[in-house]
Design an enzyme around this catalytic site. Structure first.
Site, PDB file in Angstrom:
ATOM      1  N   HIS A  84      -0.343  -9.454  11.712  1.00 43.50           N
ATOM      2  CA  HIS A  84      -1.443  -8.539  12.032  1.00 43.50           C
ATOM      3  C   HIS A  84      -2.685  -9.388  12.239  1.00 43.50           C
ATOM      4  CE1 HIS A  84      -3.937  -4.925  11.927  1.00 43.50           C
ATOM      5  NE2 HIS A  84      -4.803  -5.680  11.266  1.00 43.50           N
ATOM      6  N   ASP A 164      -2.754   7.408   6.922  1.00 43.33           N
ATOM      7  CA  ASP A 164      -3.746   6.456   7.435  1.00 43.33           C
ATOM      8  C   ASP A 164      -4.486   7.039   8.631  1.00 43.33           C
ATOM      9  OD1 ASP A 164      -5.078   3.856   7.662  1.00 43.33           O
ATOM     10  OD2 ASP A 164      -3.993   3.747   9.555  1.00 43.33           O
ATOM     11  N   ARG A 171     -12.899   7.938   8.013  1.00 42.88           N
ATOM     12  CA  ARG A 171     -13.719   6.740   7.762  1.00 42.88           C
ATOM     13  C   ARG A 171     -14.610   6.457   8.960  1.00 42.88           C
ATOM     14  NH1 ARG A 171      -9.420   2.519   6.847  1.00 42.88           N
ATOM     15  NH2 ARG A 171     -11.145   1.070   6.649  1.00 42.88           N
ATOM     16  N   SER A 186      -5.023   0.402   4.604  1.00 39.47           N
ATOM     17  CA  SER A 186      -4.773   0.902   5.957  1.00 39.47           C
ATOM     18  C   SER A 186      -3.830  -0.038   6.712  1.00 39.47           C
ATOM     19  CB  SER A 186      -6.129   1.026   6.680  1.00 39.47           C
ATOM     20  OG  SER A 186      -5.961   1.206   8.046  1.00 39.47           O
ATOM     21  N   LYS A 190       0.759   0.553   7.166  1.00 42.47           N
ATOM     22  CA  LYS A 190       1.448   0.630   8.463  1.00 42.47           C
ATOM     23  C   LYS A 190       2.492  -0.480   8.571  1.00 42.47           C
ATOM     24  CE  LYS A 190      -2.665   0.840  10.263  1.00 42.47           C
ATOM     25  NZ  LYS A 190      -3.934   1.050  10.930  1.00 42.47           N
TER      26      LYS A 190
END
Ligand code: URA
Length: 431
Positions: A84, A164, A171, A186, A190
Site C-alpha cells: 500500500h 471503512d 471523516r 482504514s 481493507k
C-alpha cells in the site's frame, strides 16, 4: 448499542479507553444504522483529539475487516502479498511490483484505488490500457487470474470492509481524516480483507505526500507496522521521498508507458530502486533487468481483458494529445522539482479528479526532462507538457514554479529515507 452509545461516546470524549467488545459493537452499529451518523461523526472527532492506543486501533481494524467479505485463497499456494502506498505523484510502482512479485513466486491479489485530488490512482493508470477491467470482475474470476497469472490489480468491491466506506465518507465531511489511528485502521482493514499474509507499506514523505514531514510519516509507519503485526499480517514499511515526483512521467497513460520501460529493465532509476526496495527480495533487481517481468505484466493485462499490444503503442495509450516544451530561462542546477506543483499541473490538464464522478483524460500530463540536482543550460527542456487544449497556460505556470533552477546543487536526499520493521520475535514474525 442504543442505551450504551452515550456511555461509549462519553468515554472517548473524556479521554478514556475502549475495550474490544465495545469497539466491535460500535462498528456493527455503524454498518447496521443503529449508530446514527452524528453519533459516529462525534466519535471520530473525539478520536482525532484523544487518540486510540494500539490495542484499540487493532480492535477497530479487526471490526472493520469483519464488517464485510474476507477474500480467501484456500487451495492456492502463497505467500499472498500486497503493498500500500500512502499516495504520491508519478507513483506507478504497483504496475511494476505486482508482476515482479508474481515472477518471484508470490501471489499478489492487489486491491487498489482511484486518484482523488492531486495524487494519482493505480486504477486510473491501468484504465488507460484499452479494454482493461479493474472494477467489475467477480471474486471467482479474480481467483482464477491469481491462480494462473500470479497477480491481479483490481478495485475495492463494495463488499470489502464496508465500515471503512461509511466512516471514511464521514471523516471527509467532518475534517477528521488526519488521525493516525483512523488512517491505520482504514488502510489495514481493507488489506486484511484481501486475505493476504504479507504487507509492505510505502509511506511517502514530502510536498506531494499525505504526510509532508518525516516525523508524522514515521509515526504513521510505526502505527501501521505495529497494528498490522497485532492483526496478524507480516508488515514492514519504508519511508520514501515524495518531494519530487517518482520517475519522470506524471499522468495516467504516460505513467503506464514509463512502467513498461521499467518492466523491460530500463526506465528511471528511482522508479526501479523504489520497486526493488519494496519487493524486499535480493533477486528482484536482476529479475527486473531480465525483461521477464514485462511478459508477466502482459499476461495479467490480457487476463483482465486489456490489450497487451497497446503497451507498445503510445498513441493507443494516450489518445490525441499535443506536446509543449517548457525550457529553462537560465543555466545552473535544478534546485527543486516540486512534486505538488507538478501534480497541480497534471491536475489542471485533466489527469486527475476533484470529485469521484469527474472524468479524466488518459493522455495528458507532464514528463520531466530534468530532476532535482541535474545540471541545466539556458534553453534546455525542463519538462514536456502533454495536453488536450485545456488549461495549458495554468499548467505551464505550475511547471515553471515547480522547477527551480539555481546556482547551488540541493542537499542530497535519499529515495529511501527509513525502513520500519517489526521487532524480531514479534507476532507477525511467527507466521
Ligand atoms: N487511505 C486510506 O485508505 N484511508 C485513510 O484513512 C487515508 C488514506
Amino acid at each position: 448499542m442504543t442505551s450504551s452509545i452515550h456511555a461509549f461516546l462519553e468515554r472517548k470524549r473524556d479521554g478514556g479507553r475502549h475495550d474490544d467488545a465495545e469497539i466491535e459493537a460500535f462498528v456493527r452499529g455503524v454498518v447496521a444504522g443503529r449508530v446514527t451518523r452524528p453519533q459516529a461523526a462525534a466519535w471520530l472527532a473525539f478520536v482525532l483529539v484523544r487518540g486510540l492506543d494500539d490495542v484499540e486501533t487493532t480492535a477497530l481494524t479487526r471490526a472493520m475487516t469483519a464488517s464485510g467479505l474476507r477474500l480467501s485463497w484456500e487451495g492456492l499456494s502463497g505467500p499472498f502479498v500486497d503493498k500500500h502506498s500512502t499516495g504520491g505523484v508519478g507513483d506507478k510502482v504497483s504496475l511494476v511490483l505486482a508482476p515482479l512479485w508474481a515472477e518471484l513466486g508470490r501471489r499478489v491479489p492487489m486491491v487498489s484505488g482511484r486518484g482523488l485530488g492531486h495524487t494519482g490512482g493505480t486504477l486510473d493508470k491501468l484504465e488507460a490500457i484499452p479494454g482493461f477491467r479493474c472494477t467489475d470482475l467477480e471474486p471467482a474470476h479474480l481467483r482464477r487470474i491469481l491462480g494462473e497469472t500470479g497477480c491481479f490489480i483490481h478495485g475495492q468491491t463494495a463488499r470489502l470492509a464496508p465500515a471503512d466506506r461509511i466512516l471514511y465518507a464521514l471523516r471527509n465531511e467532518t475534517c477528521t481524516v488526519p488521525s493516525i489511528p483512523l488512517v491505520t485502521a482504514s488502510i489495514l482493514s481493507k488489506k486484511l480483507a484481501e486475505g493476504i499474509s504479507d504487507l509492505v507499506l510505502d509511506v511517502k514523505v514530502g510536498s506531494g505526500a499525505f504526510m509532508p514531514d518525516l516525523a508524522s510519516a514515521r509515526a504513521l509507519a510505526v502505527s501501521l507496522v505495529r497494528v498490522g503485526r497485532e492483526a496478524g499480517l507480516r508488515t514492514r514499511a519504508i519511508l520514501t521521498d515524495m518531494d519530487q515526483p517518482l520517475g519522470r512521467a506524471v499522468g495516467n497513460g504516460l505513467e503506464v508507458l514509463e512502467a513498461v520501460e521499467a518492466l523491460r529493465g530500463g526506465g528511471p532509476p528511482d522508479l526501479s530502486a523504489c520497486t526493488i526496495a519494496l519487493a524486499g527480495d535480493e533477486r528482484a533487481a536482476s529479475l527486473l533487468r531480465s525483461g521477464l517481468v514485462l511478459e508477466r505484466f502482459r499476461r495479467m493485462v490480457a487476463a483482465q481483458g486489456g490489450d497487451p499490444e497497446a503497451l507498445d503503442d503510445p498513441r493507443r495509450l494516450l489518445g490525441a494529445v499535443d506536446v509543449v516544451e517548457v525550457r529553462a530561462e537560465r543555466s545552473g542546477v535544478l534546485e527543486r522539482c516540486d512534486a505538488l506543483g507538478i501534480a497541480q499541473a497534471a491536475f489542471a490538464l485533466g489527469a486527475g479528479r476533484s470529485r469521484a464522478a469527474d472524468r479524466i483524460h488518459r493522455g495528458v500530463g507532464v514528463v520531466l526532462d530534468r530532476k532535482r540536482g541535474d545540471p541545466v543550460a539556458a534553453g534546455d527542456v525542463l519538462a514536456r507538457i502533454h495536453h488536450a487544449g485545456r488549461a495549458l497556460d495554468e499548467a505551464i505556470a505550475h511547471v515553471r514554479a515547480a522547477c527551480v533552477v539555481g546556482d547551488a546543487p540541493p542537499p542530497p536526499r535519499p529515495l529511501v529515507l527509513e525502513v520500519v520493521e517489526p521487532p524480531p520475535g514479534s507476532a507477525s514474525d511467527a507466521h
